[in-house]
Design a protein around this motif. Structure first.
Motif, short mmCIF file in Angstrom:
data_model
loop_
_atom_site.label_atom_id
_atom_site.label_comp_id
_atom_site.label_asym_id
_atom_site.label_seq_id
_atom_site.Cartn_x
_atom_site.Cartn_y
_atom_site.Cartn_z
N GLY A 198 98.64 53.81 -48.88
CA GLY A 198 98.48 53.11 -50.16
C GLY A 198 98.55 54.02 -51.36
O GLY A 198 98.13 53.64 -52.47
N ALA A 199 99.09 55.23 -51.20
CA ALA A 199 99.15 56.18 -52.32
C ALA A 199 100.07 55.64 -53.42
O ALA A 199 101.13 55.10 -53.14
N ALA A 200 99.64 55.79 -54.66
CA ALA A 200 100.41 55.30 -55.79
C ALA A 200 101.74 56.02 -55.88
O ALA A 200 101.86 57.19 -55.52
N ASN A 201 102.77 55.30 -56.35
CA ASN A 201 104.08 55.89 -56.58
C ASN A 201 104.02 56.75 -57.84
O ASN A 201 103.89 56.24 -58.96
N LEU A 202 104.09 58.05 -57.66
CA LEU A 202 103.92 58.96 -58.81
C LEU A 202 105.13 58.94 -59.74
O LEU A 202 105.03 59.31 -60.90
N GLN A 203 106.28 58.50 -59.23
CA GLN A 203 107.46 58.42 -60.11
C GLN A 203 107.31 57.27 -61.10
O GLN A 203 107.91 57.30 -62.17
N GLN A 204 106.53 56.25 -60.72
CA GLN A 204 106.37 55.10 -61.60
C GLN A 204 105.04 55.12 -62.34
O GLN A 204 104.75 54.21 -63.11
N SER A 205 104.24 56.13 -62.09
CA SER A 205 102.91 56.17 -62.70
C SER A 205 102.99 56.27 -64.22
O SER A 205 103.78 57.02 -64.77
N GLN A 206 102.15 55.48 -64.88
CA GLN A 206 102.09 55.49 -66.35
C GLN A 206 100.84 56.23 -66.83
O GLN A 206 100.57 56.27 -68.02
N LEU A 207 100.04 56.75 -65.89
CA LEU A 207 98.77 57.37 -66.27
C LEU A 207 98.98 58.59 -67.16
O LEU A 207 99.84 59.43 -66.86
N PRO A 208 98.22 58.70 -68.25
CA PRO A 208 98.31 59.91 -69.07
C PRO A 208 97.69 61.12 -68.34
O PRO A 208 96.90 60.95 -67.41
#
Ligand code: HEC
Length: 115
Positions: free
Chosen positions: A64-74
């Motif tokens: 369930g790891a977040a997709n880091l290419q699509q991450s919007q997190l600052p």
């Protein structure tokens, strides 16, 4: 008697030099943990600790790891999340130093920009 005194003082001198050189050598390992350079290498840290869940380019999504290419997190939120963990993601504060966490957070910013 004279020779005995000078032997003692030479031994003392050697002793103090030994203590002084030990003191100098003991300092650097305390301040850095993984890399020998002063700036930790974010890419190397990512490949060592993050690939298992996030994959080489950030889109693997293991456990369930977040997709880091699509991450919007600052950046600041990423640093906090890497430090403290979230759900299935383990906290890295006991594993990586603050500098290493910042370096690897910077590296994940590059993953999402290469989109
Ligand atoms: C055990 C598997 C695992 C490992 C190892 C792992 N992660 Fe994660 N990561 C996750 C999961 C799962 C999430 C989603 C957490 C949630 O929001 O529920 C996540 C989320 C993230 C996010 C947030 C993305 C977003 O947009 O919400 C970032 C950034 C991140 N990880 C970076 C890293 C970095 C950098 C490392 C290595 C130091 C790392 N992760 C190691 C599983 C992992």
């Amino acid at each position: 008697m004279h020779t005995k005194v000078s032997t003692v003082s030479i031994l003392l001198l050697v002793y103090y030099l030994f203590i002084a050189s030990c003191g100098q050598n003991a300092e650097p390992p305390a301040s850095n943990s993984v890399a020998s350079s002063s700036t930790p290498n974010g890419e190397a840290i990512y490949k060592k600790y993050c690939i298992a869940c996030h994959g080489a380019i950030g889109d693997m999504g293991m456990s369930g790891a977040a997709n880091l290419q699509q991450s919007q997190l600052p950046l600041e939120a990423r640093i906090a999340l890497i430090r403290d963990g979230r759900n299935m993601m383990t906290p890295f504060k006991g594993i990586l130093s603050e500098e290493e966490i910042e370096a690897v957070a910077h590296y994940t910013m590059q993953l999402s920009q290469s989109n």
